[in-house]
Design a protein around this motif. Structure first.
Motif, PDB file in Angstrom:
ATOM      1  N   ASN A 156       0.866  -1.224   0.071  1.00  3.60           N
ATOM      2  CA  ASN A 156       0.194   0.010  -0.180  1.00  3.60           C
ATOM      3  C   ASN A 156       0.934   1.418  -0.143  1.00  3.60           C
ATOM      4  O   ASN A 156       0.591   2.150   0.384  1.00  3.60           O
ATOM      5  CB  ASN A 156      -0.744   0.217   1.296  1.00  3.60           C
ATOM      6  CG  ASN A 156      -1.977  -1.149   1.225  1.00  3.60           C
ATOM      7  OD1 ASN A 156      -2.693  -1.122   0.354  1.00  3.60           O
ATOM      8  ND2 ASN A 156      -1.595  -2.218   1.855  1.00  3.60           N
ATOM      9  N   LYS A 167      -0.607   4.666  -0.733  1.00  5.72           N
ATOM     10  CA  LYS A 167      -1.567   5.242   0.088  1.00  5.72           C
ATOM     11  C   LYS A 167      -1.127   5.561   1.474  1.00  5.72           C
ATOM     12  O   LYS A 167      -1.883   6.306   2.315  1.00  5.72           O
ATOM     13  CB  LYS A 167      -2.746   4.565   0.147  1.00  5.72           C
ATOM     14  CG  LYS A 167      -2.884   3.354   0.703  1.00  5.72           C
ATOM     15  CD  LYS A 167      -4.574   2.785   0.514  1.00  5.72           C
ATOM     16  CE  LYS A 167      -4.899   1.565   1.510  1.00  5.72           C
ATOM     17  NZ  LYS A 167      -5.557   0.745   1.124  1.00  5.72           N
ATOM     18  N   ASN A 221       0.922   7.004   4.757  1.00  2.67           N
ATOM     19  CA  ASN A 221       1.800   7.794   5.050  1.00  2.67           C
ATOM     20  C   ASN A 221       2.715   8.036   6.501  1.00  2.67           C
ATOM     21  O   ASN A 221       2.173   6.963   7.390  1.00  2.67           O
ATOM     22  CB  ASN A 221       1.117   9.401   5.056  1.00  2.67           C
ATOM     23  CG  ASN A 221       0.012   9.344   6.203  1.00  2.67           C
ATOM     24  OD1 ASN A 221       0.269   9.166   7.407  1.00  2.67           O
ATOM     25  ND2 ASN A 221      -1.203   9.674   5.796  1.00  2.67           N
ATOM     26  N   THR A 232       4.375   8.680   1.848  1.00  4.49           N
ATOM     27  CA  THR A 232       4.221  10.278   1.824  1.00  4.49           C
ATOM     28  C   THR A 232       4.799  10.518   3.336  1.00  4.49           C
ATOM     29  O   THR A 232       4.187   9.849   4.160  1.00  4.49           O
ATOM     30  CB  THR A 232       2.892  10.622   1.554  1.00  4.49           C
ATOM     31  OG1 THR A 232       2.294   9.892   0.338  1.00  4.49           O
ATOM     32  CG2 THR A 232       2.608  12.065   1.753  1.00  4.49           C
TER      33      THR A 232
END
Ligand code: ASP
Length: 328
Positions: A154, A157, A159, A185
């Protein structure tokens, strides 16, 4: 009271001047005659802030002066460190720096406005802080193996919260992410105090943080801890496995926090501050508070200014080949 203290010190300095002692030496002997500012380069409530408050609380008693903590945030701690490097070198402005501000920031910021070795006098190491892999309470993976598989699948998506480029949380998770081969992120905060609030609130997914910030939350069940990145488990978190036990032995990380003074601070002042740190680290109450939060208290040989200078030198050499410069 303060005024009285100052005038007594003033008289003492005048007397030393009469005796022919140079005034810088005389000042160092009278030091401190007023309150000291300790700059903390991250938000209140984070690991650097908590360690600073525990140790300086005791140092203030030894030194007979208040130590005011000033949280100066931004740029992964480098804003505050720049400010401290430019402060008067009289012992009245100090900084609690760490593995990020005084080592990892060197390779990360090519235009860094200070150099940890050229612009600072090492004073004393305060505490070692093991790093943990943490996640919000409802993050799906149950253990570290599942975490590794989940973040790889994942990657786009998930962070990771951190305290700015060059902070310990950022550098540690960069190391973890590079071992896993992922680039999630990053979500920057002004310190892992606020980042931890976001993790508890479920607004971010995971974080690599210093133990002192994590113990109360893990024990309170408000976040998940997958592993501690040290060879041994920590007595404050006996149920948290090491990364080796949990299947990721390559991820090893422990940070440190330490006091620095601007370059040129008189050696007698540095020695007086160092003595006060050593006394604090030998105090039962201080030790208990630091140990309850999982910190590693430096042994006697690690507490000298020279030992801290050697640590900074070694850490810059360690991080320089590992970290790529960011644009700044
Ligand atoms: N030490 C920072 C803080 O106190 C966090 C970090 O370096 O990641 O918030």
């Amino acid at each position: 009271m303060k005024r009285y203290g100052r005038s007594v010190a003033g008289g003492f300095l005048a007397a030393l001047a009469v005796l022919g002692l140079p005034s810088s030496q005389a000042q160092a002997q009278a030091y401190p005659t007023r309150s000291i500012t300790m700059i903390v380069p991250f938000a209140a409530g984070g690991p650097t802030d908590v360690i600073s408050r525990i140790v300086t609380g005791h140092m203030a008693q030894t030194l007979g002066q208040t130590i005011i903590i000033e949280n100066v945030v931004g740029a992964g701690g480098t804003t505050a460190t720049t400010r401290a490097s430019r402060a008067a070198n009289d012992g009245y402005t100090l900084i609690t720096g760490h593995m990020g501000t005084h080592a990892a920031s060197v390779p990360l910021y090519p235009n860094l406005a200070y150099h940890p070795e050229k612009n600072f006098e090492p004073v004393a190491l305060l505490a070692g802080t093991p790093i943990l892999i943490l996640a919000r309470k409802d993050f799906p993976p149950k253990d570290l193996k599942e975490f590794v598989a989940y973040v790889k699948t994942n990657e786009a998506k998930v962070n990771a919260a951190h305290a700015g480029v060059g902070s310990v949380s950022n550098v540690s998770c960069e190391l973890l992410n590079s071992i896993l081969g992922i680039k999630p992120t990053g979500v920057p905060f002004n310190g892992t105090g606020p980042a931890m609030n976001a993790l508890v609130g479920g607004q971010v997914d995971y974080m690599c943080d210093q133990i002192v910030n994590a113990v109360p939350q893990i024990n309170g069940g408000t976040i998940k801890a997958y592993a501690i990145a040290t060879p041994q488990r920590n007595p404050s978190l006996p149920n948290v496995p090491t990364t080796a036990e949990a299947g990721l032995p390559a991820f090893q990380a422990q940070a440190w926090n330490a006091i620095f003074a601007p370059k040129g601070t008189p050696p007698a002042v540095v020695a007086r501050l160092n003595e006060a740190v050593v006394k604090a680290l030998d105090d039962e109450g201080v030790r208990k508070r630091l140990l309850d939060l999982g910190s590693v208290i430096p042994a006697a040989a690690e507490r000298t200014p020279a030992a801290l200078g050697a640590l900074v030198n070694k850490e810059i050499a360690k991080w320089t080949p590992v970290l790529k410069p960011v644009q700044n």
